[in-house]
Motif scaffolding. Structure first.
Motif, PDB file in Angstrom:
ATOM      1  N   ASP A 100      42.245  50.908  45.393  1.00  0.00           N
ATOM      2  CA  ASP A 100      42.002  51.528  44.093  1.00  0.00           C
ATOM      3  C   ASP A 100      43.209  52.309  43.586  1.00  0.00           C
ATOM      4  O   ASP A 100      43.624  52.162  42.429  1.00  0.00           O
ATOM      5  N   GLY A 101      43.767  53.155  44.427  1.00  0.00           N
ATOM      6  CA  GLY A 101      44.864  54.007  43.993  1.00  0.00           C
ATOM      7  C   GLY A 101      46.098  53.226  43.596  1.00  0.00           C
ATOM      8  O   GLY A 101      46.715  53.493  42.554  1.00  0.00           O
ATOM      9  N   CYS A 102      46.475  52.244  44.425  1.00  0.00           N
ATOM     10  CA  CYS A 102      47.678  51.467  44.125  1.00  0.00           C
ATOM     11  C   CYS A 102      47.506  50.620  42.868  1.00  0.00           C
ATOM     12  O   CYS A 102      48.435  50.493  42.066  1.00  0.00           O
ATOM     13  N   VAL A 103      46.330  50.037  42.691  1.00  0.00           N
ATOM     14  CA  VAL A 103      46.079  49.234  41.494  1.00  0.00           C
ATOM     15  C   VAL A 103      46.084  50.125  40.251  1.00  0.00           C
ATOM     16  O   VAL A 103      46.655  49.769  39.217  1.00  0.00           O
ATOM     17  N   GLY A 224      47.785  47.861  19.362  1.00  0.00           N
ATOM     18  CA  GLY A 224      47.104  48.003  20.644  1.00  0.00           C
ATOM     19  C   GLY A 224      47.811  47.264  21.767  1.00  0.00           C
ATOM     20  O   GLY A 224      48.511  46.282  21.554  1.00  0.00           O
ATOM     21  N   ILE A 225      47.579  47.745  22.977  1.00  0.00           N
ATOM     22  CA  ILE A 225      48.207  47.154  24.167  1.00  0.00           C
ATOM     23  C   ILE A 225      47.128  46.803  25.179  1.00  0.00           C
ATOM     24  O   ILE A 225      46.281  47.642  25.523  1.00  0.00           O
ATOM     25  N   LEU A 226      47.173  45.566  25.655  1.00  0.00           N
ATOM     26  CA  LEU A 226      46.226  45.076  26.643  1.00  0.00           C
ATOM     27  C   LEU A 226      46.879  45.094  28.025  1.00  0.00           C
ATOM     28  O   LEU A 226      48.000  44.594  28.199  1.00  0.00           O
ATOM     29  N   ILE A 227      46.179  45.658  29.006  1.00  0.00           N
ATOM     30  CA  ILE A 227      46.656  45.702  30.379  1.00  0.00           C
ATOM     31  C   ILE A 227      45.631  44.985  31.259  1.00  0.00           C
ATOM     32  O   ILE A 227      44.441  45.300  31.207  1.00  0.00           O
ATOM     33  N   ASN A 228      46.075  44.038  32.065  1.00  0.00           N
ATOM     34  CA  ASN A 228      45.152  43.335  32.962  1.00  0.00           C
ATOM     35  C   ASN A 228      45.646  43.418  34.399  1.00  0.00           C
ATOM     36  O   ASN A 228      46.670  42.835  34.753  1.00  0.00           O
ATOM     37  N   ILE A 229      44.892  44.151  35.224  1.00  0.00           N
ATOM     38  CA  ILE A 229      45.188  44.244  36.660  1.00  0.00           C
ATOM     39  C   ILE A 229      43.981  43.763  37.469  1.00  0.00           C
ATOM     40  O   ILE A 229      43.847  44.081  38.641  1.00  0.00           O
ATOM     41  N   ALA A 230      43.117  42.957  36.819  1.00  0.00           N
ATOM     42  CA  ALA A 230      41.883  42.510  37.459  1.00  0.00           C
ATOM     43  C   ALA A 230      41.981  41.038  37.866  1.00  0.00           C
ATOM     44  O   ALA A 230      42.486  40.713  38.931  1.00  0.00           O
ATOM     45  N   ARG A 231      41.531  40.147  36.995  1.00  0.00           N
ATOM     46  CA  ARG A 231      41.612  38.705  37.232  1.00  0.00           C
ATOM     47  C   ARG A 231      42.029  38.023  35.927  1.00  0.00           C
ATOM     48  O   ARG A 231      41.562  38.394  34.844  1.00  0.00           O
ATOM     49  N   GLY A 232      42.859  36.998  36.049  1.00  0.00           N
ATOM     50  CA  GLY A 232      43.348  36.301  34.879  1.00  0.00           C
ATOM     51  C   GLY A 232      42.257  35.632  34.079  1.00  0.00           C
ATOM     52  O   GLY A 232      42.371  35.494  32.853  1.00  0.00           O
ATOM     53  N   SER A 233      41.191  35.227  34.739  1.00  0.00           N
ATOM     54  CA  SER A 233      40.116  34.500  34.058  1.00  0.00           C
ATOM     55  C   SER A 233      39.380  35.364  33.037  1.00  0.00           C
ATOM     56  O   SER A 233      38.710  34.836  32.140  1.00  0.00           O
ATOM     57  N   GLY A 253      50.545  44.016  29.210  1.00  0.00           N
ATOM     58  CA  GLY A 253      51.088  44.169  30.554  1.00  0.00           C
ATOM     59  C   GLY A 253      50.175  43.436  31.513  1.00  0.00           C
ATOM     60  O   GLY A 253      49.000  43.795  31.654  1.00  0.00           O
ATOM     61  N   LEU A 254      50.677  42.380  32.139  1.00  0.00           N
ATOM     62  CA  LEU A 254      49.818  41.453  32.876  1.00  0.00           C
ATOM     63  C   LEU A 254      50.290  41.288  34.325  1.00  0.00           C
ATOM     64  O   LEU A 254      51.428  40.896  34.573  1.00  0.00           O
ATOM     65  N   ASP A 255      49.389  41.570  35.238  1.00  0.00           N
ATOM     66  CA  ASP A 255      49.674  41.335  36.658  1.00  0.00           C
ATOM     67  C   ASP A 255      48.975  40.077  37.153  1.00  0.00           C
ATOM     68  O   ASP A 255      49.251  39.615  38.261  1.00  0.00           O
ATOM     69  N   VAL A 256      48.072  39.530  36.346  1.00  0.00           N
ATOM     70  CA  VAL A 256      47.263  38.382  36.754  1.00  0.00           C
ATOM     71  C   VAL A 256      47.190  37.370  35.614  1.00  0.00           C
ATOM     72  O   VAL A 256      47.308  37.727  34.438  1.00  0.00           O
ATOM     73  N   PHE A 257      46.957  36.094  35.990  1.00  0.00           N
ATOM     74  CA  PHE A 257      46.967  35.007  35.011  1.00  0.00           C
ATOM     75  C   PHE A 257      45.883  33.997  35.362  1.00  0.00           C
ATOM     76  O   PHE A 257      45.399  33.944  36.495  1.00  0.00           O
ATOM     77  N   GLU A 258      45.547  33.192  34.378  1.00  0.00           N
ATOM     78  CA  GLU A 258      44.458  32.227  34.568  1.00  0.00           C
ATOM     79  C   GLU A 258      44.804  31.155  35.599  1.00  0.00           C
ATOM     80  O   GLU A 258      43.942  30.697  36.335  1.00  0.00           O
ATOM     81  N   ASN A 259      46.056  30.750  35.643  1.00  0.00           N
ATOM     82  CA  ASN A 259      46.447  29.629  36.507  1.00  0.00           C
ATOM     83  C   ASN A 259      47.650  30.028  37.363  1.00  0.00           C
ATOM     84  O   ASN A 259      48.707  29.423  37.279  1.00  0.00           O
ATOM     85  N   ILE A 279      50.804  41.863  41.914  1.00  0.00           N
ATOM     86  CA  ILE A 279      51.282  42.796  42.941  1.00  0.00           C
ATOM     87  C   ILE A 279      50.570  44.141  42.906  1.00  0.00           C
ATOM     88  O   ILE A 279      51.005  45.092  43.579  1.00  0.00           O
ATOM     89  N   ALA A 280      49.483  44.270  42.155  1.00  0.00           N
ATOM     90  CA  ALA A 280      48.859  45.587  41.977  1.00  0.00           C
ATOM     91  C   ALA A 280      48.502  46.253  43.303  1.00  0.00           C
ATOM     92  O   ALA A 280      48.679  47.451  43.474  1.00  0.00           O
ATOM     93  N   GLY A 281      47.991  45.492  44.239  1.00  0.00           N
ATOM     94  CA  GLY A 281      47.635  46.058  45.538  1.00  0.00           C
ATOM     95  C   GLY A 281      48.664  45.779  46.608  1.00  0.00           C
ATOM     96  O   GLY A 281      48.411  45.987  47.796  1.00  0.00           O
ATOM     97  N   PHE A 282      49.841  45.349  46.168  1.00  0.00           N
ATOM     98  CA  PHE A 282      50.847  44.833  47.102  1.00  0.00           C
ATOM     99  C   PHE A 282      51.781  45.952  47.554  1.00  0.00           C
ATOM    100  O   PHE A 282      52.950  46.006  47.197  1.00  0.00           O
ATOM    101  N   THR A 283      51.227  46.880  48.349  1.00  0.00           N
ATOM    102  CA  THR A 283      52.036  47.936  48.941  1.00  0.00           C
ATOM    103  C   THR A 283      51.813  47.920  50.450  1.00  0.00           C
ATOM    104  O   THR A 283      50.791  47.421  50.939  1.00  0.00           O
TER     105      THR A 283
END
Length: 311
Positions: A100-103, A224-233, A253-259, A279-283
């Motif tokens: 949670d914290g790193c994401v 507006g700015i969209l941030i996605n750190i969840a799932r690309g879908s 700002g996108l860390d995830v993508f559909e494909n 890389i959101a949880g990649f520590t």
């Protein structure tokens, strides 16, 4: 005797080593014909270990009549058929909260980067652009409105960080979170209209596929700015590209993508888009916590009959 575990794919060297030490592990990915192998040997296994990237659907689970636990390495479990697992009497665990914290840190980092043009300005300076001019004015982050799609552990961690930037926070989820001081917004479109930043922090899967669609992006608007750190879908990626190209959305700002790992080519030339490689949880810290928890869930099940962090 050691309990027999089917490992769907490699996880990490540390997890693979601990599983091999504590269990009788069979690596399914090394079988030349996995389906035939499961048809012949599936009844041997008492549990499953799986990385979030690997599919664990109903046919595979049904081939394991004596397996009663599925330990997933990852917070997301959209590639596991959880309903089939429950129908078959299997407990499914994941590795929540440790990320949670790193994401949340990365969500705020992306918000700041897109709003202030950090990555773009870095490229500008490296290319020598500063010698002949300056970048355009950008927008501040503090004091703005942050909308959160999803208000679980990650969403709440983002909200706490946003409070440190004097941001107003509202959230949209299926139901209000008890005792949460932030306002629950029943309509995602209305939340997007109010927000300067919309952070996607809800689970993936069929129920949330393309939940962030063209209507939501238009509501977020050209500033507006969209941030996605969840799932690309969760985001309609084609609609996102169109909104950015038309100027109907201010940035992303996108860390995830559909494909994954494929990123839409059009985004790569956009200065108002920051793209990362999931890389959101990649520590080092969160990886170590995940490694411990996926194995601890298996240990807990075989010791007590219950996983520690059930889905």
């Amino acid at each position: 005797m050691k309990h027999r575990i089917l490992q769907i794919g490699p996880i990490t060297p540390s997890v693979d080593a601990r599983l091999a030490r504590d269990y009788d592990v069979t690596p399914l990915w090394q079988q030349p014909e996995p389906a035939a192998f499961l048809a012949e040997h599936g009844a041997r296994f008492e549990g499953v270990a799986v990385h979030l990237r690997d599919a664990c659907g109903a046919p595979l689970l049904e081939a394991l009549p004596n397996a009663k636990v599925v330990a997933n390495f990852g917070v997301g479990y959209d590639k596991i058929d959880v309903e089939a697992a429950k129908r078959l009497g299997m407990q499914v665990s994941n590795t929540p909260r440790v990320l949670d914290g790193c994401v949340a840190d990365l969500a705020m980092g992306l918000a700041i980067d897109v709003a202030r043009g950090i990555s773009t300005t870095d490229r500008f300076v490296r290319a020598g652009g500063w010698k002949s001019g300056q970048r355009p004015l950008m927008t501040r982050v503090h004091g703005k409105n942050m909308g959160l799609l999803g208000f679980g552990g990650i969403g709440q961690a983002v909200a706490r960080r946003a409070a440190g930037f004097d941001m107003a926070v509202r959230y949209h989820s299926r139901r209000p979170v008890e005792n949460a001081p932030q306002r629950h917004e029943p309509s995602l479109v209305e939340l997007a209209k109010w927000a300067d930043f919309l952070v996607v922090a809800c689970p993936g899967g069929p129920q949330t596929r393309h939940l962030v669609n063209a209507e939501v992006m238009d509501a977020l608007g050209p500033a507006g700015i969209l941030i996605n750190i969840a799932r690309g879908s969760i985001v309609d990626e084609a609609a996102l590209v169109r909104a950015l190209q038309a100027g109907r959305l201010g940035g992303a700002g996108l860390d995830v993508f559909e494909n994954e790992p494929h990123v839409p080519e059009a985004m790569l030339d956009m200065d108002n888009v920051v793209v990362l490689s999931h890389i959101a949880g990649f520590t080092r810290e969160s990886r170590a916590d995940m490694e411990r928890l996926v194995c601890d869930n298996l240990d807990a099940y075989f010791r007590s009959g219950h996983v520690m962090t059930p889905v």
